[in-house]
Every structure is written in C-alpha cells, then in structure tokens.
Design an enzyme around this catalytic site. Structure first.
Site, PDB file in Angstrom:
ATOM      1  N   LYS A 286     -64.017  29.806  -5.225  1.00 33.10           N
ATOM      2  CA  LYS A 286     -63.059  28.695  -4.995  1.00 33.10           C
ATOM      3  C   LYS A 286     -62.690  28.008  -6.307  1.00 33.10           C
ATOM      4  CE  LYS A 286     -65.629  24.469  -4.650  1.00 33.10           C
ATOM      5  NZ  LYS A 286     -64.806  23.619  -5.417  1.00 33.10           N
TER       6      LYS A 286
ATOM      7  N   LYS B  86     -62.939  21.969 -10.235  1.00 28.60           N
ATOM      8  CA  LYS B  86     -62.536  21.503 -11.412  1.00 28.60           C
ATOM      9  C   LYS B  86     -63.430  21.808 -12.597  1.00 28.60           C
ATOM     10  CE  LYS B  86     -62.527  17.071  -8.991  1.00 28.60           C
ATOM     11  NZ  LYS B  86     -64.008  16.997  -8.717  1.00 28.60           N
TER      12      LYS B  86
ATOM     13  N   LYS C 211     -73.701  26.542  -7.651  1.00 29.63           N
ATOM     14  CA  LYS C 211     -73.880  25.716  -8.957  1.00 29.63           C
ATOM     15  C   LYS C 211     -74.960  25.822  -9.800  1.00 29.63           C
ATOM     16  CE  LYS C 211     -70.741  22.225  -8.244  1.00 29.63           C
ATOM     17  NZ  LYS C 211     -70.346  20.768  -8.398  1.00 29.63           N
TER      18      LYS C 211
END
Ligand code: ATP
Ligand code: MG
Length: 332
Positions: free
Chosen positions: A196, A199, A115
């Site tokens: 992956k 959202k 992230k």
C-alpha cells in the site's frame, strides 16, 4: 435536548505529508459526513512514536497535519479537531483495555506483521498500538470509524474489546463499525504495487503527496511501474495497471466497470497515464490552494486544536470516571 446524531471518530498519524491513499481512502470521504454526524477528527501523535520520530519533526508535523485536515475539507466550524496527547483519557483507557486483550490477538494483526518486517527495532508500543486505537474509539463511544482497508482489523479489535468490557462489567461502550469506502480504500505504491502507499515508505517516488506540484505528479505517474501488456483493466496479475485505474476511478468518482469501458480502446499506457495524472492534479488543486493559505498561520491552527481539546475533554473524563468505577478503582 441531546444531539441525536451518530458519532464518527477517525484520524491520521502526523508521520509525514498526507498522500493520495490517505486522501482517497480517508479524508475525501470524511468531509462528506460533516453535517450528518457528530465528527471527531484527531491527530494520533501517540501512535506516531511506535516508530522512532525526530521530536521537532513530530511537533511541526502535528500542526501541519491540522492544516492538511482543514485543506482536505474538514471545516473546524463543523467538526472537532484535536490532538491525542492533549487528552490523557486515551492512555488511561488503553491500560484498562490492554488488561482484557489476549496477546495472541495482537501478534495476529496484519499491520504489526508488516511494520515489524520493515523496521529493525521493534518496540512493544507497535504491538500495543491497536489497543490504544481501541481506546481512541471507545472513549467517545464512536458509532462509525471511517478508514482505509488497512485499519479494518484494528476497528474489529475495538469492537471485540467493547463487547468484552460490556460482558465482563456491564453495558458501557457502543460497538463501533468500520466505514470503508469503495475504490479509494486501498491505493498501492506506484513503485511496488503489491504494497500500500504509505507515509512511512522510504521511496517517495512510489507516493503522491497531496502537496506535490503538477509537474511532479505527471513525472511520478509517467514512471509508475506497469507491465508489458496493453489492455487497461482490473487484473490481479497486473497490480500496477489495476492501481492506476483504481486511482483514476476514485479521483473522478466513476465505477471500475465504467473506467474499464472508458479505456477499452486505448492501446498504449502512455496516453492512459496522462489522463490519470490530470485527474489527480484536478482533484488536488483546491486542496493545495487551501493548504497554502493556512499552513503558516500557526496561531489559527493552535486555536483550532485548543478548541477541540476543550470540546472533547469532558466526554473523555466522563468515560474514564465510569470505567474506573466499573473496574473497581477506588475514588480519590
Ligand atoms: P504510516 O505509514 O505512518 O502508517 P499511513 O500512510 O499508513 O502512514 P495512517 O496515518 O496510518 O497513514 O492512516 C491514515 C488513514 O489513511 C487511515 O484511515 C488509513 O486506513 C488510510 N490509508 C493509509 N494508507 C492508505 C492507502 N494506501 N490507501 C487507502 N487508504 C489508506
Ligand atoms: Mg498506517
């Protein structure tokens, strides 16, 4: 008589519509454990702000997440659904646990690395997130934490911190175990199958949301990245086709070996992709029907989380009182 059932706790961030990875890797398995365990499903809205959010979206997304949980089969009569920020014990315990967490261990977390690579501004909350997650789990002495593969390392940290606290003070916390199930545990993006499905992915074509209409699902699967080969099998060199096969098997409940056997004689990807799309549509149909029925009933959704908060508040209070006493915080 106290309940003998083991405790399960898990949650999904209200950062957007749930996707097929959330469903196959998490929610689909959660509804199978409702009767055998004491189940707490929470909405980690405090985790969500580790990446900047629009306040109105977060507020609406939280209630919407409750609707999606219920649509995915989490019957509020058989489990407890609550919102993280309603229970102050999560952040209280996180502070204590943070004071036992080596900084180096947080820098080594895969999700922090992923992230922080994707976002321009990195805030300390993103680094600290796994400590808050450990607090979520330990506050209720959860025995099991069902998640997708991406959360394994975080549950392991929670276990390390439980052991550390128990060793430093005295036996207090249950050591949690991750529950990570088979084929759906790591669903990849349809557009970049080395990452992956998420959202927070900005390319919505790589993601199938649980609310996507059949037409949209067919289109996204038809345009999913594959390769120039023609055999349908699990091969790490061909992550796109492996992902589609994995999705098919998870959606229909067959093993990967049976999936490879089923498609052994297929010579084009187009025919295979059609079957994958139809399997997803059939899987999501009852979820979508339930979601449509409850998503606008705000009073009902509010009542579910109100009841949830009332159920877990005393448990959180008791844990915090015990922890504060053990670390030497003076009573009021
Ligand atoms: P975000 O991008 O905001 O982190 P997310 O898609 O990763 O969102 P989370 O709310 O972080 O979703 O995770 C909810 C649950 O879904 C967790 O149990 C997580 O392990 C699982 N999960 C998330 N992505 C996948 C995936 N691609 N495949 C299988 N399980 C997944
Ligand atoms: Mg995530």
């Amino acid at each position: 008589m106290g309940s003998e059932k083991k405790v399960i706790l898990t949650g999904m961030q209200p950062t957007g519509l749930l996707h097929l990875g959330n469903f196959l890797g998490a929610a689909y398995n959660w509804q199978k454990v409702l009767d055998g365990y004491t189940c707490y499903f929470f909405i980690p809205n405090q985790h969500a702000i580790t990446i900047p959010q629009v306040p109105a979206n977060l507020r609406n997304g939280t209630l919407n997440c409750v609707a999606q949980y219920i649509a995915c089969g989490l019957d509020p009569e058989r489990c407890t659904i609550f919102v993280q920020s309603h229970i102050v014990g999560h952040t209280e315990l996180a502070w204590v646990l943070g004071c036992l967490t080596p900084l180096g261990q947080l820098y080594r977390m895969h999700q922090f690395k992923d992230k922080s690579a994707k976002n321009e501004n990195i805030y300390s909350g993103l680094l600290y997130y796994p400590v808050l997650m450990a607090a979520d789990i330990l506050l209720y002495n959860a025995d099991f934490v069902p998640t997708g593969e991406d959360q394994r390392q975080h549950v392991e940290l929670a276990r390390d911190l439980a052991e550390k606290f128990n060793g430093t003070y005295s036996e207090t916390f249950t050591l949690p175990t991750p529950l990570i199930e088979g084929a759906g545990a790591r669903i990849m993006s349809l557009k970049s199958p080395e990452h992956k499905m998420s959202k927070s992915d900005s390319d919505s074509n790589g993601t199938i949301y649980i609310t996507d209409e059949p037409k949209m699902i067919r289109k996204k699967i038809a345009t999913a990245i594959t390769d120039s080969g023609d055999s349908i099998r699990i091969d790490p060199e061909r992550p796109g086709i492996a992902n589609l096969l994995n999705i098919y098997c998870a959606a229909t409940g067959i093993t990967l070996a049976d999936g490879e056997e089923k498609f052994r004689t297929y010579t084009t990807y187009a025919h295979f992709k059609k079957e994958v799309a139809e399997a997803i549509i059939a899987l999501l149909e009852p979820v979508q029907e339930k979601y449509r029925a409850i998503k606008d009933d705000k009073a009902y959704l509010q009542s579910v989380i109100q009841r949830g908060a009332e159920t877990v508040q005393p448990i959180a209070h008791a844990t915090i009182a015990k922890v504060y006493r053990k670390v030497g915080f003076l009573n009021q």
